[in-house]
Design a protein around this motif. Structure first.
Motif, mmCIF file in Angstrom:
data_model
loop_
_atom_site.group_PDB
_atom_site.id
_atom_site.type_symbol
_atom_site.label_atom_id
_atom_site.label_comp_id
_atom_site.label_asym_id
_atom_site.label_seq_id
_atom_site.Cartn_x
_atom_site.Cartn_y
_atom_site.Cartn_z
ATOM 1 N N ARG A 190 0.727 -0.913 -0.001
ATOM 2 C CA ARG A 190 -0.051 -0.192 0.432
ATOM 3 C C ARG A 190 1.343 1.451 0.229
ATOM 4 N N THR A 192 0.735 5.269 -0.662
ATOM 5 C CA THR A 192 -0.268 7.421 -0.982
ATOM 6 C C THR A 192 0.646 7.346 -2.560
ATOM 7 N N SER A 194 -0.040 11.200 -5.106
ATOM 8 C CA SER A 194 0.118 12.185 -5.560
ATOM 9 C C SER A 194 0.235 12.172 -7.042
ATOM 10 N N HIS A 199 -4.757 12.732 -5.055
ATOM 11 C CA HIS A 199 -3.753 12.542 -4.023
ATOM 12 C C HIS A 199 -4.727 10.841 -3.385
ATOM 13 N N TRP A 201 -4.457 6.540 -2.205
ATOM 14 C CA TRP A 201 -4.116 4.963 -2.787
ATOM 15 C C TRP A 201 -4.448 4.382 -4.027
ATOM 16 N N PRO A 230 2.853 5.446 3.613
ATOM 17 C CA PRO A 230 1.377 5.608 4.098
ATOM 18 C C PRO A 230 1.359 6.029 5.909
ATOM 19 N N HIS A 233 4.553 9.357 5.857
ATOM 20 C CA HIS A 233 3.955 10.439 4.526
ATOM 21 C C HIS A 233 5.649 11.009 4.232
#
Lengths: 305, 225
Positions: A190, A192, A194, A199, A201, A230, A233
């Motif tokens: 997983r 994150t 952008s 933005h 997952w 995640p 950050h």
């Protein structure tokens, strides 16, 4: 049933769309139930005769329930001269059914087909989309055994180029694996992401060699995406760039030592792996190793979570 | 208007006319089996073959589906056409020797030999009944099923279709099964279907005489009384 027809909204009222509807029904139920055919006739406004005609014309459709596994034995000319009829007979003997029938336990359906387009490698047997070439009589029981065990499982286990990797963030060392969300039957990675103003997952397959991924966005091809951990950050970014498209490479640490880098450009399939130690594929002792290897043939000398 | 030559005769016809219609209009006999006025042309039986084009370009086409073309030269009874037609009749005769229609055709075309194995099929898949049911009776109760040698005509799942109202139109147009009651085997001579038939028009909707081919019919006798 309702959902099948709703998904086919665009095919409704169009006689050419009936095949597509029937394909979906066949995929969903494994055969074409009489009741569903009647519903299709009512919903599309075409007559049951036409639908029945289509259903009986194409070999893909079946009016009788098929087994969980479909075995297709090629009886094309090339396969035929290479003793394919004997293979059909062997399947019939072992499954105790005739070609075109389904076993009582609904496990296997046996059918003969006229050409699978791989004549040079005949006789060909296809089980659930997996091709077996140059089949002889002795292999029949093996094929059935493999099918009972699960064809996909064997593929991943046997193919040493495909193995699961456990990844963690380069900054905070937290595991990136999400055991609650599986891709390819393994916990997904997983991240994150952008891009542009979006933005969200992204989940990657943790199998090395698999390009499967899922995201809440439809990322346009050629977009360079920024990746973030995640947990902390922080942006995942390395010093190197992709050798083929020059986009930045995203580094992730492999549990047990090593580094995986993936290209941040959507559509670019460049990825590389630097191993220090720990993965069985590279281990000389992998055949004699006494560590317990969890299912799927795992690959680390330390415990795989 | 389109000008074409048929057996050396110049004719002018409307656009969209089939060669069969032109030949019939001029009185040239062309045998047909799967063709019927009021039903769409189908081109299944190939009995209506005619020869078009010249010398090396000459070819056989089914006249019931071929539309008239400007300057076309048509021969309806050339040696090649007759030979092909005779062969087709011989094959049809082999598949359904019990059919009166086919026997008559064979007699008319002087078929004196029977070189193929007799099959006693009760259907030659001409599709007349399917078109009759759909186009004239507006029922669509029967249709083609299966493929290749398994192709057959009948109702879905072999049960009586809701759309069927037993008008008998399919039996009326059938060129083969008109003798189905006696069949070719004596033990099958009496199937008993007609005695068990409950006339649909008594308890179902009423239809015009034109929409029923059951003749003689019990229901009609009852209503007359």
């Amino acid at each position: 049933m309702e959902s099948t027809l709703k998904a086919d909204e665009k095919y409704r009222k169009n006689p050419d769309g009936i095949i597509s509807i029937l394909e979906n029904v066949q995929r969903k139920y494994g055969y074409l139930p009489k009741k569903v055919l009647e519903t299709v006739a009512n919903e599309t406004g075409s007559s049951l005769v036409d639908i029945y005609g289509i259903a009986t014309f194409y070999k893909y459709f079946s009016l009788k329930p098929r087994g969980e596994h479909l075995i297709s034995v090629c009886l094309g000319t090339a396969c035929h001269v290479r003793q394919a009829p004997l293979i059909v007979k062997e399947f019939e003997n072992q499954l105790k059914i005739r070609a075109g029938e389904t076993t009582v336990d609904k496990q296997f359906s046996l059918e003969t087909v006229n050409c699978l387009g791989a004549c040079a490698r005949g006789p060909i047997v296809v089980v659930d989309g997996h091709y077996f070439s140059n089949v002889n009589k002795a292999q029949v029981s093996q094929i059935l055994k493999k099918t009972r065990y699960g064809l996909d499982r064997i593929d991943i286990k046997k193919d040493e180029r495909i193995f699961p990797v456990k990844l963690r963030c380069t900054n905070c060392n937290h595991s990136l694996l999400d055991p609650n969300y599986l891709i390819d039957d393994y916990p997904s990675v997983r991240l994150t992401i952008s891009f542009g103003r979006k933005h969200g997952w992204l989940r990657l397959s943790s199998l090395w060699g698999s390009y499967n991924n899922e995201s809440e966005y439809d990322i346009p091809v050629d977009t360079i995406v920024n990746f973030f951990c995640p947990h902390c950050h922080d942006e995942l970014i390395g010093a190197s760039s992709c050798p083929s498209c020059n986009a930045p490479m995203i580094p992730m640490i492999i549990y047990g030592g090593g580094l995986v880098q993936i290209c941040s450009r959507r559509g670019c399939k460049n990825h590389m792996i630097d191993l220090i130690n720990g993965i069985c594929v590279n281990c000389e002792n992998r055949h004699t190793c006494s560590f317990i290897k969890p299912e799927g043939g795992v690959w680390y000398c330390e415990e795989y979570i | 208007m389109i000008t074409l030559q048929i057996n050396g005769l110049q004719v002018k016809v409307e656009k969209g006319t089939t060669l069969l219609e032109v030949a019939k209009f001029l009185g040239f006999p062309i045998p047909t089996l799967c063709h019927m006025e009021g039903l769409s042309p189908y081109g299944a039986c190939r009995l209506c073959v005619v020869e078009i084009g010249e010398r090396s370009n000459a070819k056989l086409v089914s006249s019931c589906t071929y539309l008239a073309e400007e300057g076309l030269k048509v021969r309806t009874a050339s040696a090649r056409v007759v030979k092909a037609r005779k062969m087709i009749i011989e094959l049809l005769l082999a598949s359904s020797p019990q059919s009166k229609t086919i026997q008559d055709l064979a007699a008319a075309y002087e078929i004196r030999q029977q070189r193929f194995k007799q099959e006693y099929e009760d259907c030659i898949l001409c599709g007349l009944c399917v078109r009759m049911c759909e186009e004239q009776m507006m029922a669509k109760a029967i249709g083609f099923r299966g493929r290749g040698e398994n192709r057959s005509i009948g109702t879905p799942f072999d049960v009586q279709a809701e759309a069927c109202r037993l008008c008998g139109g399919c039996m009326y147009v059938c060129p083969v099964c008109s003798l189905r009651c006696t069949y070719n085997e004596p033990e099958k001579a009496i199937c008993g279907a007609c005695t068990n038939l409950s006339p649909p028009c008594l308890d179902k909707e009423q239809f015009d005489d034109m929409m029923c081919y059951m003749d003689p019919c019990v229901a009609c006798e009852i209503t007359k009384d």
